[in-house]
Design a protein around this motif. Sequence first.
Motif, mmCIF file in Angstrom:
data_model
loop_
_atom_site.group_PDB
_atom_site.id
_atom_site.type_symbol
_atom_site.label_atom_id
_atom_site.label_comp_id
_atom_site.label_asym_id
_atom_site.label_seq_id
_atom_site.Cartn_x
_atom_site.Cartn_y
_atom_site.Cartn_z
ATOM 1 N N GLY A 20 0.866 -1.172 0.000
ATOM 2 C CA GLY A 20 0.000 0.000 0.000
ATOM 3 C C GLY A 20 0.899 1.217 0.000
ATOM 4 O O GLY A 20 0.928 2.018 0.935
ATOM 5 N N HIS A 21 1.730 1.338 -1.058
ATOM 6 C CA HIS A 21 2.769 2.373 -1.115
ATOM 7 C C HIS A 21 2.163 3.755 -0.875
ATOM 8 O O HIS A 21 1.321 4.211 -1.626
ATOM 9 N N ALA A 22 2.610 4.396 0.200
ATOM 10 C CA ALA A 22 2.111 5.732 0.536
ATOM 11 C C ALA A 22 3.254 6.667 0.904
ATOM 12 O O ALA A 22 3.017 7.729 1.480
ATOM 13 N N GLY A 23 4.489 6.281 0.586
ATOM 14 C CA GLY A 23 5.642 7.133 0.883
ATOM 15 C C GLY A 23 5.990 7.195 2.362
ATOM 16 O O GLY A 23 6.830 7.990 2.765
ATOM 17 N N LEU A 24 5.350 6.369 3.171
ATOM 18 C CA LEU A 24 5.539 6.439 4.621
ATOM 19 C C LEU A 24 6.858 5.808 5.063
ATOM 20 O O LEU A 24 7.449 6.231 6.050
ATOM 21 N N CYS A 25 7.299 4.773 4.336
ATOM 22 C CA CYS A 25 8.475 4.022 4.795
ATOM 23 C C CYS A 25 9.528 3.793 3.716
ATOM 24 O O CYS A 25 10.648 3.388 4.028
ATOM 25 N N ARG A 79 24.510 1.346 16.223
ATOM 26 C CA ARG A 79 23.811 2.625 16.048
ATOM 27 C C ARG A 79 22.658 2.418 15.070
ATOM 28 O O ARG A 79 22.873 2.115 13.889
ATOM 29 N N ILE A 80 21.433 2.592 15.555
ATOM 30 C CA ILE A 80 20.254 2.383 14.720
ATOM 31 C C ILE A 80 19.219 3.477 14.995
ATOM 32 O O ILE A 80 19.251 4.138 16.028
ATOM 33 N N ALA A 81 18.311 3.650 14.047
ATOM 34 C CA ALA A 81 17.209 4.600 14.210
ATOM 35 C C ALA A 81 16.021 4.102 13.394
ATOM 36 O O ALA A 81 16.167 3.276 12.489
ATOM 37 N N ALA A 82 14.836 4.617 13.716
ATOM 38 C CA ALA A 82 13.631 4.193 13.007
ATOM 39 C C ALA A 82 12.596 5.304 13.010
ATOM 40 O O ALA A 82 12.591 6.169 13.888
ATOM 41 N N THR A 83 11.727 5.260 12.019
ATOM 42 C CA THR A 83 10.508 6.082 12.037
ATOM 43 C C THR A 83 9.317 5.134 11.961
ATOM 44 O O THR A 83 9.426 4.010 11.461
ATOM 45 N N ARG A 84 8.177 5.612 12.454
ATOM 46 C CA ARG A 84 6.963 4.797 12.413
ATOM 47 C C ARG A 84 5.774 5.650 12.004
ATOM 48 O O ARG A 84 5.590 6.755 12.509
ATOM 49 N N ALA A 85 4.990 5.127 11.059
ATOM 50 C CA ALA A 85 3.704 5.727 10.685
ATOM 51 C C ALA A 85 2.634 4.681 10.986
ATOM 52 O O ALA A 85 2.612 3.612 10.368
ATOM 53 N N ASN A 115 -5.761 -4.113 5.264
ATOM 54 C CA ASN A 115 -5.647 -4.225 6.714
ATOM 55 C C ASN A 115 -4.674 -3.173 7.236
ATOM 56 O O ASN A 115 -3.686 -2.850 6.566
ATOM 57 N N PRO A 116 -4.921 -2.652 8.453
ATOM 58 C CA PRO A 116 -3.981 -1.677 9.012
ATOM 59 C C PRO A 116 -2.694 -2.369 9.470
ATOM 60 O O PRO A 116 -2.748 -3.353 10.210
ATOM 61 N N VAL A 117 -1.568 -1.866 9.007
ATOM 62 C CA VAL A 117 -0.242 -2.373 9.409
ATOM 63 C C VAL A 117 0.703 -1.172 9.464
ATOM 64 O O VAL A 117 0.852 -0.467 8.460
ATOM 65 N N PRO A 118 1.357 -0.901 10.612
ATOM 66 C CA PRO A 118 2.277 0.240 10.683
ATOM 67 C C PRO A 118 3.408 0.119 9.652
ATOM 68 O O PRO A 118 3.861 -0.990 9.346
ATOM 69 N N HIS A 119 3.841 1.272 9.134
ATOM 70 C CA HIS A 119 4.959 1.336 8.185
ATOM 71 C C HIS A 119 6.163 1.963 8.889
ATOM 72 O O HIS A 119 6.071 3.089 9.398
ATOM 73 N N LEU A 120 7.282 1.239 8.915
ATOM 74 C CA LEU A 120 8.491 1.712 9.584
ATOM 75 C C LEU A 120 9.654 1.823 8.607
ATOM 76 O O LEU A 120 9.746 1.052 7.648
ATOM 77 N N SER A 121 10.531 2.783 8.852
ATOM 78 C CA SER A 121 11.832 2.846 8.181
ATOM 79 C C SER A 121 12.890 2.561 9.241
ATOM 80 O O SER A 121 12.787 3.047 10.364
ATOM 81 N N PHE A 122 13.901 1.785 8.864
ATOM 82 C CA PHE A 122 14.924 1.339 9.811
ATOM 83 C C PHE A 122 16.299 1.500 9.166
ATOM 84 O O PHE A 122 16.503 1.078 8.028
ATOM 85 N N VAL A 123 17.221 2.169 9.865
ATOM 86 C CA VAL A 123 18.566 2.379 9.314
ATOM 87 C C VAL A 123 19.631 2.075 10.363
ATOM 88 O O VAL A 123 19.370 2.097 11.567
#
Length: 495
Positions: free
Chosen positions: A59-64, A171-177, A113-121
């Motif tokens: 469900g590509h929405a640019g979130l992750c 060293r890691i970081a993440a965003t969540r939508a 279905n609702p599923v959170p989108h995360l980016s992880f680096v």
Amino acid sequence: MTQVNHETVDVLLVGAGIMSATLAVLLKELDPSLKLEIAELRSSGAIESSNPWNNAGTGHAGLCELNYTPQAADGSVDIKKAVQINTQFEVSKQFWAYLAGKSAFGSPRNFINPVPHLSFVRGDKDIAFLKKRHELLSRHHAFESMEYTEDKAAMAEWMPLMMQGRDANERIAATRAQNGTDVNFGALTNQLLQYLASQGGISVSYNQKVVGLKRTSQGWSVQAKNTKNGGQREIQAKFVFLGAGGGALPLLQMSGIPEGKGFGGFPVSGQWLRCDNPDVVKLHQAKVYSQAEVGAPPMSVPHLDTRVVDGKTSLLFGPYAGFTTKFLKYGSFLDLPLSVRPSNIGPMLAVARDNMDLTRYLIKEVLQSQEQRLESLRKFYPQAKAEDWSLEIAGQRVQIIKKDAKKGGILQFGTELVAAEDGTIAALLGASPGASVTVSIMLNLIERCFAEQARSEAWASKLREIFPAREKVLEEDAALYREVAAASAKALQLA
């Protein structure tokens, strides 16, 4: 002598995937009197790219997806594409929400279905990029609820599976939508086809191979052969849509329209690691995207995904890219060589010359062992066990090769609509994020190929009923974006 049946339709759509099904429903909503046919090569709909195991269903929405926010050499991050894709996906959701209000369409929870989108680096450089990306995106109303963290305790909540056994000093970081989704485009396609079956003036024909395309004074004469019994048909159509996934390029070439000259295709195959172990699956309720390797095509960005297919939840990791000369998963190894023409050999050779890093990447991917695939997975999920994961073959993606004045030819990722000047035929080429933004692409097609009807009050008022706000307005009007997105989420049972 072979008996040829002659038939006449207003619109012929080749391929029974998400593109054709969406366009057919839109056209029937706009003009119920239209006579339409969908002709499909396989024995049922959604067999190729729309099949849920052949795509990520993000469900590509640019979130992750980090490749939608490229970073320039000076460190600046461009968010335009992420905003554009987000609003296009919201337009898709408006269409599905409209259909969810119709009793003949069925439940939206069958396909979304609702599923959170995360980016992880990982590492200082990518952490700096992700932080900058979040800072810019969160200023835009489409991404205002996106969270950023470098706190490992927070990440253990967001993605517990990925944090187990991880080096405490990494060293890691993440965003969540939290407003991300998982979409089963195969189930959606079949719901659209079933909805069409409830209307009059629509037929879906399977095992149909298009063997001829010839322009006539009324539109197009299309020769179709039944692959089961050899029977032949001639279909007269005022408008033809070539929505056959990777098979669209050979059909576009068969049409002979000048707009199709110079296009080539670069097929990229894919594989996934799939996990159905419920003890593992329950620890990961998210789609987590990271950075692509150097030289990797954008569709090969690694991600660990929750997938919901037919009510059962699994995990997918990948994709691992590969190379074959087939344009379709069930296609022929002759697809690529037979697509070479005098008009596209120059662009194809230029792309081969300028994309040696991609070639090396694909060779490396093809030669990978299962253990090497698992090593890639363990960068995401350190405690992954080999016995929990099996190999799944993904669908084919045919990336676009097109002429370029400076380079001779370029490899273009994404999708491109190629239409004849008179608007009687159009083809859709390319790949991701195709399925997620299908509705915007098909609205663009309607505005180009049915321009006069689209400007009529009857069609314009119906489009306003289906789509309370189109992409540009959603980009600019924060209050309307929030209102429309909330209404769609409610109708689709996401909120």
